[in-house]
Write a protein that holds these residues in place. Structure first.
Motif, short mmCIF file in Angstrom:
data_model
loop_
_atom_site.label_atom_id
_atom_site.label_comp_id
_atom_site.label_asym_id
_atom_site.label_seq_id
_atom_site.Cartn_x
_atom_site.Cartn_y
_atom_site.Cartn_z
N ARG A 90 0.83 -1.21 0.00
CA ARG A 90 0.00 0.00 0.00
C ARG A 90 0.86 1.26 0.00
N TYR A 91 1.94 1.26 0.79
CA TYR A 91 2.75 2.47 0.87
C TYR A 91 3.46 2.78 -0.44
N HIS A 92 3.73 1.75 -1.25
CA HIS A 92 4.29 2.01 -2.59
C HIS A 92 3.27 2.76 -3.44
N SER A 93 2.01 2.35 -3.31
CA SER A 93 0.95 3.00 -4.09
C SER A 93 0.73 4.44 -3.65
N ILE A 144 -5.64 11.21 1.53
CA ILE A 144 -5.36 9.84 1.07
C ILE A 144 -6.52 8.95 1.47
N HIS A 145 -7.16 8.34 0.48
CA HIS A 145 -8.40 7.60 0.75
C HIS A 145 -8.39 6.24 0.06
N ASP A 146 -8.94 5.24 0.76
CA ASP A 146 -9.11 3.91 0.19
C ASP A 146 -10.31 3.90 -0.73
N GLY A 147 -10.10 3.51 -1.98
CA GLY A 147 -11.21 3.46 -2.93
C GLY A 147 -12.27 2.45 -2.56
N ALA A 148 -11.94 1.52 -1.66
CA ALA A 148 -12.89 0.52 -1.21
C ALA A 148 -13.71 1.00 -0.01
N ARG A 149 -13.64 2.30 0.30
CA ARG A 149 -14.50 2.90 1.33
C ARG A 149 -15.51 3.80 0.62
N PRO A 150 -16.66 3.27 0.25
CA PRO A 150 -17.61 4.04 -0.56
C PRO A 150 -18.45 5.05 0.21
N ALA A 174 7.93 12.64 4.63
CA ALA A 174 7.85 11.40 5.40
C ALA A 174 7.94 10.18 4.49
N TYR A 175 7.24 10.22 3.36
CA TYR A 175 7.26 9.07 2.46
C TYR A 175 8.61 8.92 1.76
N MET A 176 9.26 9.99 1.46
CA MET A 176 10.59 9.88 0.86
C MET A 176 11.56 9.24 1.84
N SER A 177 11.41 9.55 3.13
CA SER A 177 12.25 8.92 4.14
C SER A 177 11.93 7.43 4.25
N LEU A 178 10.64 7.10 4.16
CA LEU A 178 10.23 5.69 4.22
C LEU A 178 10.84 4.90 3.07
N ILE A 179 10.76 5.42 1.87
CA ILE A 179 11.29 4.69 0.72
C ILE A 179 12.80 4.53 0.84
N GLU A 180 13.47 5.55 1.34
CA GLU A 180 14.92 5.47 1.51
C GLU A 180 15.32 4.41 2.54
N GLU A 181 14.48 4.23 3.57
CA GLU A 181 14.82 3.31 4.66
C GLU A 181 13.99 2.03 4.64
N GLU A 182 13.33 1.79 3.52
CA GLU A 182 12.43 0.64 3.41
C GLU A 182 13.13 -0.68 3.70
N GLU A 183 14.26 -0.88 3.12
CA GLU A 183 14.96 -2.16 3.29
C GLU A 183 15.28 -2.43 4.76
N ALA A 184 15.70 -1.41 5.48
CA ALA A 184 16.02 -1.58 6.90
C ALA A 184 14.78 -1.91 7.71
N GLY A 221 11.34 -6.33 10.42
CA GLY A 221 9.98 -6.84 10.56
C GLY A 221 8.95 -5.79 10.87
N ILE A 222 9.24 -4.52 10.57
CA ILE A 222 8.30 -3.43 10.82
C ILE A 222 7.35 -3.31 9.63
N LYS A 223 6.06 -3.37 9.89
CA LYS A 223 5.05 -3.27 8.84
C LYS A 223 4.37 -1.91 8.90
N ILE A 224 4.39 -1.22 7.78
CA ILE A 224 3.74 0.08 7.67
C ILE A 224 2.29 -0.15 7.25
N THR A 225 1.35 0.21 8.12
CA THR A 225 -0.05 -0.13 7.86
C THR A 225 -0.91 1.06 7.46
N ASP A 226 -0.46 2.27 7.77
CA ASP A 226 -1.23 3.43 7.31
C ASP A 226 -0.33 4.65 7.21
N ASP A 227 -0.89 5.72 6.67
CA ASP A 227 -0.10 6.92 6.40
C ASP A 227 0.30 7.64 7.68
N ALA A 228 -0.59 7.61 8.66
CA ALA A 228 -0.26 8.24 9.94
C ALA A 228 0.99 7.61 10.54
#
Length: 240
Positions: A85-88, A104-110, A175-185, A190-197
């Motif tokens: 999701r965070y890639h999207s 940022i909104h989930d299209g599956a929330r009508p 924040a997202y640019m930092s996430l992408i830069e540190e994604e591999e670490a 084992g840290i899972k990013i589940t939402d934008d907050a």
């Protein structure tokens, strides 16, 4: 002065729990696809532009069968998402033009409403970062690794998080640019990013304000959710 607002609507999920070959966002709710309903709310709102993020194979389908068919002229970009999701979301952020705030909104929330968008807009202007949600109706238990209850948080402090999640553009992009830069670490730990907050909380010192959504603002994830959505659609007055 009205600030420029861009919505990123995510429609790249596969919907494995729906037990359907058709992704959940394209399943029909009454006579229109699930994705239609949230796009229509953003189309009719103060939002200036919409970036629609879908899977690479569905870009043309979305363009022809949803955006053009229903006249969503605020959709200025349809871009391919990624594995997670965070890639999207990152793809949507990079496709967005300069703006003041990102929704940022989930299209599956009508069942997002104009009132929810307005509350979130007022909140983000004041705080710079906010997420829509509702206080939990149920007692919540945290489990340990063996499946035993280990902690019962105070229910008055527990919120069920929804979307949209709204941020100043500069904050969420940074924040997202930092996430992408540190994604591999993060993955290796084992840290899972589940939402934008969580991205903002992890990579900045900004606190995220909670703002009331509505209990009907459900995400269509399972066949049971689709049945519930039909009921909501029949009685929905979009007044909250």
């Amino acid at each position: 002065m009205k600030m420029k607002c861009t919505a990123i609507v995510l429609a790249a999920g596969k919907g494995k729990r729906m037990n359907s070959d058709v992704p959940k966002q394209y399943l029909f709710l009454e006579d229109k696809p699930v994705l239609y309903y949230s796009l229509q709310v953003f189309q009719d709102s103060f939002i200036d532009e919409i970036v629609l993020v879908t899977s690479e194979s569905d870009v043309e389908y979305c363009r022809n069968k949803i955006v053009e068919k229903y006249g969503f002229d605020k959709v200025h970009s349809i871009v391919a998402g990624g594995k997670e999701r965070y890639h999207s979301v990152f793809a949507g952020i990079m496709a967005a033009g300069e703006c003041d705030y990102i929704f940022i909104h989930d299209g599956a929330r009508p069942f997002v409403t104009a009132q929810i968008l307005q509350r979130a807009y007022e909140c983000v202007i004041q705080h710079g970062a906010c997420v829509v949600g509702m206080p939990s109706k149920d007692t919540v238990k945290l489990a340990n690794e063996d499946g035993f209850a280990s902690l019962t948080p105070d229910r008055d402090l527990v919120w069920m998080i929804q979307t949209p999640q709204v941020f100043s553009f500069s904050l969420i992009k940074r924040a997202y640019m930092s996430l992408i830069e540190e994604e591999e670490a993060l993955v290796s730990r084992g840290i899972k990013i589940t939402d934008d907050a969580m991205v903002v909380e992890t990579f900045t010192d900004k606190k995220v304000k909670l703002v009331e959504g509505r209990y009907e603002n459900i995400k269509i994830t399972t066949p049971e959710d689709l049945k519930i959505a039909v009921t909501f659609l029949g009685k929905d007055d979009n007044s909250r």
